[in-house]
Enzyme design. Structure first.
Site, short mmCIF file in Angstrom:
data_model
loop_
_atom_site.label_atom_id
_atom_site.label_comp_id
_atom_site.label_asym_id
_atom_site.label_seq_id
_atom_site.Cartn_x
_atom_site.Cartn_y
_atom_site.Cartn_z
N GLY A 289 -1.55 -21.90 2.41
CA GLY A 289 -2.17 -22.48 3.61
C GLY A 289 -3.68 -22.62 3.41
O GLY A 289 -4.33 -21.73 2.88
N THR B 170 -6.52 -15.94 3.09
CA THR B 170 -5.52 -16.26 4.10
C THR B 170 -6.06 -15.89 5.47
O THR B 170 -6.71 -14.85 5.62
CB THR B 170 -4.17 -15.55 3.90
OG1 THR B 170 -3.33 -15.81 5.03
CG2 THR B 170 -4.30 -14.04 3.72
N ASP C 290 -4.30 -14.87 7.65
CA ASP C 290 -3.49 -13.73 8.12
C ASP C 290 -4.11 -12.39 7.77
O ASP C 290 -3.70 -11.36 8.30
CB ASP C 290 -2.09 -13.80 7.51
CG ASP C 290 -1.31 -15.00 8.02
OD1 ASP C 290 -0.29 -15.35 7.40
OD2 ASP C 290 -1.74 -15.60 9.02
N GLY D 224 -3.16 -16.83 -0.97
CA GLY D 224 -2.61 -15.69 -0.25
C GLY D 224 -1.61 -14.92 -1.10
O GLY D 224 -1.65 -14.93 -2.32
N ASN D 225 -0.66 -14.28 -0.37
CA ASN D 225 0.29 -13.41 -1.05
C ASN D 225 1.11 -14.15 -2.09
O ASN D 225 1.28 -13.69 -3.23
CB ASN D 225 1.21 -12.76 -0.01
CG ASN D 225 0.46 -11.74 0.81
OD1 ASN D 225 0.08 -10.69 0.32
ND2 ASN D 225 0.18 -12.06 2.06
N GLY E 229 0.21 -15.74 12.37
CA GLY E 229 0.49 -14.40 11.84
C GLY E 229 1.98 -14.13 11.92
O GLY E 229 2.48 -13.64 12.91
N HIS E 230 2.69 -14.54 10.83
CA HIS E 230 4.15 -14.36 10.83
C HIS E 230 4.54 -12.90 10.71
O HIS E 230 5.38 -12.40 11.44
CB HIS E 230 4.75 -15.11 9.62
CG HIS E 230 5.35 -16.42 10.02
ND1 HIS E 230 6.22 -16.55 11.08
CD2 HIS E 230 5.17 -17.66 9.54
CE1 HIS E 230 6.57 -17.83 11.21
NE2 HIS E 230 5.95 -18.51 10.28
N THR F 175 0.43 -16.87 -3.70
CA THR F 175 -0.42 -17.29 -4.82
C THR F 175 -0.70 -16.13 -5.76
O THR F 175 -0.63 -16.26 -6.98
CB THR F 175 -1.74 -17.83 -4.26
OG1 THR F 175 -1.46 -18.89 -3.33
CG2 THR F 175 -2.66 -18.33 -5.37
N GLU G 155 3.61 -24.92 -3.63
CA GLU G 155 4.46 -24.95 -4.84
C GLU G 155 4.60 -23.54 -5.40
O GLU G 155 3.59 -22.86 -5.63
CB GLU G 155 3.83 -25.86 -5.89
CG GLU G 155 4.49 -25.79 -7.26
CD GLU G 155 5.96 -26.20 -7.24
OE1 GLU G 155 6.26 -27.23 -6.59
OE2 GLU G 155 6.79 -25.48 -7.84
#
Ligand code: F6P
Length: 345
Positions: free
Chosen positions: A14, A136, A138, A113-114, A181-182, A116, A77
């Site tokens: 993101g 991120t 988040d 983020g995570n 924020g999932h 990546t 990706e």
């Protein structure tokens, strides 16, 4: 040992404000102080599959510190994802390694983020020199107190909550705002406190609908007709409904009061970075270059006690940094009367 001559840099996952500040902080000193050639890779890891490159020069980096988004573009990706593992009949990780070697890169800088950082770690296991920068909104990357993008998102969400107070008061309504924020509720927690949210709901803390309703009804008994509810998108809810809509409907049904939901969505990821995000992105980018010059690969730059440090990607890739129920901010919020949807002992 040979000096570093050429590096690649990509932004993945993101987007968020601060990405361009980070790109600038890695690339400007690389070019100007070390004479390193810098190759921008378009659209995250997809660019390494498709050989979609953007030469980064001093001119191209000019004026991007304050620019939102990413001049390189991004994608989600995931080259190690089994269900789409091939690219032109070759395994994606091998295609990436081949193109990394064909480019003659000494290092690949992965800003993300995570997901990546997980991909960067796996690429390092194939012998690719990687450095990670934590990005991120988040703020849920393990091993660092700060991911850039988060502070900007909290500022945007807080401004939105401030605006909801005035319309809630005018109509004596309950206003429910859903923020991103999932899995981690950091944006909801920080913006909820900053924006004076009366109720804050986090994915990490289960809530009971009747406790929320009782809290609102008790406020109404004290002639407080408006209530602000801040919810993270990832709280428990029916699958086909957004968190904000679900909680708004619950309140209307149980309290028989007017309630309206607002989903802030992608506005939290747009626009120019906050001053804090510009600074932390610059700190991370320049620290990442130092690691590259010293050939300390396989690490992510991180913030601990406001000091920029590093953490092995191996430590980062499989964990999330979540809000703990005993977090000091939750204690502070409860002290000023905020409800988290739980029965207070
Ligand atoms: O990971 C950051 C994030 O903004 C989350 O907060 C949000 O749920 C998700 O990305 C949205 O993903 P996408 O941009 O792919 O719709």
């Amino acid at each position: 040992m040979d000096r570093i001559k050429k590096i690649g840099i990509l932004t993945a996952g993101g987007d968020c404000p601060g990405l361009n500040a980070a790109i600038r902080a890695v690339c400007k000193p690389a070019i100007l102080q070390h004479g390193i050639e810098v190759v921008g890779i378009a659209s995250g890891f997809l660019g390494l599959l498709e050989k979609d490159y953007i030469p980064l020069t001093e001119d191209r980096l000019s004026g991007i510190l304050t620019l939102g988004g990413t001049i390189l573009g991004t994608s989600r990706e995931k080259p190690f994802r089994k269900k789409s593992f091939l690219f032109n009949e070759i395994e994606k990780p091998q295609v990436i390694k081949n193109n990394y070697e064909e480019l003659g890169l000494d290092c690949l800088v992965c800003i993300g983020g995570n997901g990546t950082q997980k991909t960067a770690y796996k690429l390092s296991q194939l012998g690719i020199n990687v450095i990670g920068l934590p990005k991120t909104i988040d703020n849920d990357i393990w091993g660092t107190e700060a991911c850039f993008g988060f502070d900007s998102a909290v500022g945007i969400a807080t401004d939105a909550i401030d605006r909801l107070h005035t319309t809630a008061n005018s109509h004596r309504r309950v206003m429910v705002i859903e923020v991103m924020g999932h899995k981690a509720g950091w944006i909801a927690l920080h913006s909820g406190i900053a924006g004076g949210g009366d109720i804050i709901l986090l994915p990490e803390i289960d809530y009971r609908e009747e406790i929320i309703a009782d809290f609102i009804l008790k406020r109404a008994e004290r002639n407080i007709g408006s209530t602000i509810v801040v919810v993270a998108e990832g709280i428990r809810k029916p699958s086909k409904m957004s968190a904000g809509t679900y909680i708004s409907n619950v309140i209307s049904g149980l309290c028989k009061m007017e309630s309206r939901g607002t989903v802030l969505g992608y506005i939290q990821r747009g626009g120019t970075p906050s001053a804090y995000d510009r600074i932390i992105a610059t700190r991370y980018g320049t620290a990442a270059l130092d690691l590259i010059i010293n050939r300390e690969f396989g690490k992510m730059v991180a913030l601990k006690n406001d000091q920029v440090t590093t953490i092995d990607l191996e430590q980062v890739e499989s964990k999330l940094r979540l809000v703990t129920p005993d977090h000091k901010l939750i204690k502070s919020a409860k002290s000023v009367g905020t409800c988290f949807g739980q029965k207070e002992r």
